[in-house]
Design a protein around this motif. Structure first.
Motif, PDB file in Angstrom:
ATOM      1  N   MET A   1       0.811  17.821  58.969  1.00  0.00           N
ATOM      2  CA  MET A   1       0.049  16.958  58.093  1.00  0.00           C
ATOM      3  C   MET A   1       0.720  16.959  56.720  1.00  0.00           C
ATOM      4  O   MET A   1       1.125  17.992  56.218  1.00  0.00           O
ATOM      5  CB  MET A   1      -1.391  17.448  57.984  1.00  0.00           C
ATOM      6  N   THR A   2       0.793  15.798  56.110  1.00  0.00           N
ATOM      7  CA  THR A   2       1.380  15.654  54.786  1.00  0.00           C
ATOM      8  C   THR A   2       0.313  15.862  53.730  1.00  0.00           C
ATOM      9  O   THR A   2      -0.785  15.321  53.835  1.00  0.00           O
ATOM     10  CB  THR A   2       1.994  14.254  54.605  1.00  0.00           C
ATOM     11  N   ARG A   3       0.648  16.642  52.742  1.00  0.00           N
ATOM     12  CA  ARG A   3      -0.284  16.884  51.638  1.00  0.00           C
ATOM     13  C   ARG A   3       0.066  15.944  50.501  1.00  0.00           C
ATOM     14  O   ARG A   3       1.220  15.838  50.096  1.00  0.00           O
ATOM     15  CB  ARG A   3      -0.183  18.322  51.167  1.00  0.00           C
TER      16      ARG A   3
ATOM     17  N   ALA B   1      -9.987  12.190  47.148  1.00  0.00           N
ATOM     18  CA  ALA B   1      -8.773  12.644  47.835  1.00  0.00           C
ATOM     19  C   ALA B   1      -8.768  14.164  47.971  1.00  0.00           C
ATOM     20  O   ALA B   1      -8.415  14.697  49.027  1.00  0.00           O
ATOM     21  CB  ALA B   1      -7.531  12.168  47.085  1.00  0.00           C
ATOM     22  N   GLU B   2      -9.176  14.867  46.918  1.00  0.00           N
ATOM     23  CA  GLU B   2      -9.248  16.322  46.977  1.00  0.00           C
ATOM     24  C   GLU B   2     -10.269  16.779  48.010  1.00  0.00           C
ATOM     25  O   GLU B   2     -10.030  17.718  48.760  1.00  0.00           O
ATOM     26  CB  GLU B   2      -9.604  16.898  45.606  1.00  0.00           C
ATOM     27  N   ASP B   3     -11.410  16.104  48.056  1.00  0.00           N
ATOM     28  CA  ASP B   3     -12.450  16.452  49.013  1.00  0.00           C
ATOM     29  C   ASP B   3     -11.964  16.217  50.439  1.00  0.00           C
ATOM     30  O   ASP B   3     -12.185  17.037  51.326  1.00  0.00           O
ATOM     31  CB  ASP B   3     -13.715  15.643  48.730  1.00  0.00           C
ATOM     32  N   GLU B   4     -11.293  15.105  50.662  1.00  0.00           N
ATOM     33  CA  GLU B   4     -10.748  14.803  51.984  1.00  0.00           C
ATOM     34  C   GLU B   4      -9.703  15.843  52.394  1.00  0.00           C
ATOM     35  O   GLU B   4      -9.685  16.303  53.533  1.00  0.00           O
ATOM     36  CB  GLU B   4     -10.118  13.410  51.978  1.00  0.00           C
TER      37      GLU B   4
ATOM     38  N   ALA C   1      -9.884  18.427  55.561  1.00  0.00           N
ATOM     39  CA  ALA C   1      -8.809  18.449  56.552  1.00  0.00           C
ATOM     40  C   ALA C   1      -8.259  19.868  56.710  1.00  0.00           C
ATOM     41  O   ALA C   1      -7.937  20.289  57.821  1.00  0.00           O
ATOM     42  CB  ALA C   1      -7.695  17.496  56.145  1.00  0.00           C
ATOM     43  N   ASN C   2      -8.159  20.599  55.623  1.00  0.00           N
ATOM     44  CA  ASN C   2      -7.638  21.968  55.666  1.00  0.00           C
ATOM     45  C   ASN C   2      -8.620  22.945  56.307  1.00  0.00           C
ATOM     46  O   ASN C   2      -8.215  23.963  56.846  1.00  0.00           O
ATOM     47  CB  ASN C   2      -7.282  22.461  54.271  1.00  0.00           C
TER      48      ASN C   2
END
Length: 66
Positions: free
Chosen positions: A1-3, A56-59, A63-64
């Motif tokens: 996954m790309t961060r 975006a941070e929440d997503e 995901a993490n």
């Protein structure tokens, strides 16, 4: 996954006011931004950018954690 890391510049005073208002309304910073954007007659580019970054941070956090 790309961060993906987003960086925005916002006015420090605006950030402090938003943070304080969020705390006073018992809301998250994201919820306070949404509340203000929904109530505003004209859109704030600062609030829209901050809201996009918060989402975006929440997503990324969700995901993490999966």
């Amino acid at each position: 996954m790309t961060r993906v890391i987003l960086e925005i510049e916002i006015d420090t005073q605006l950030y402090r006011l938003l943070k304080s208002s969020a705390e006073n309304h018992h809301l998250s910073l994201e919820e306070e931004c949404c509340r203000r954007l929904e109530a505003a007659e004209r859109r704030s580019c600062y609030l829209q950018a901050l809201l996009a970054e918060l989402r975006a941070e929440d997503e990324q956090r969700r995901a993490n954690s999966q």
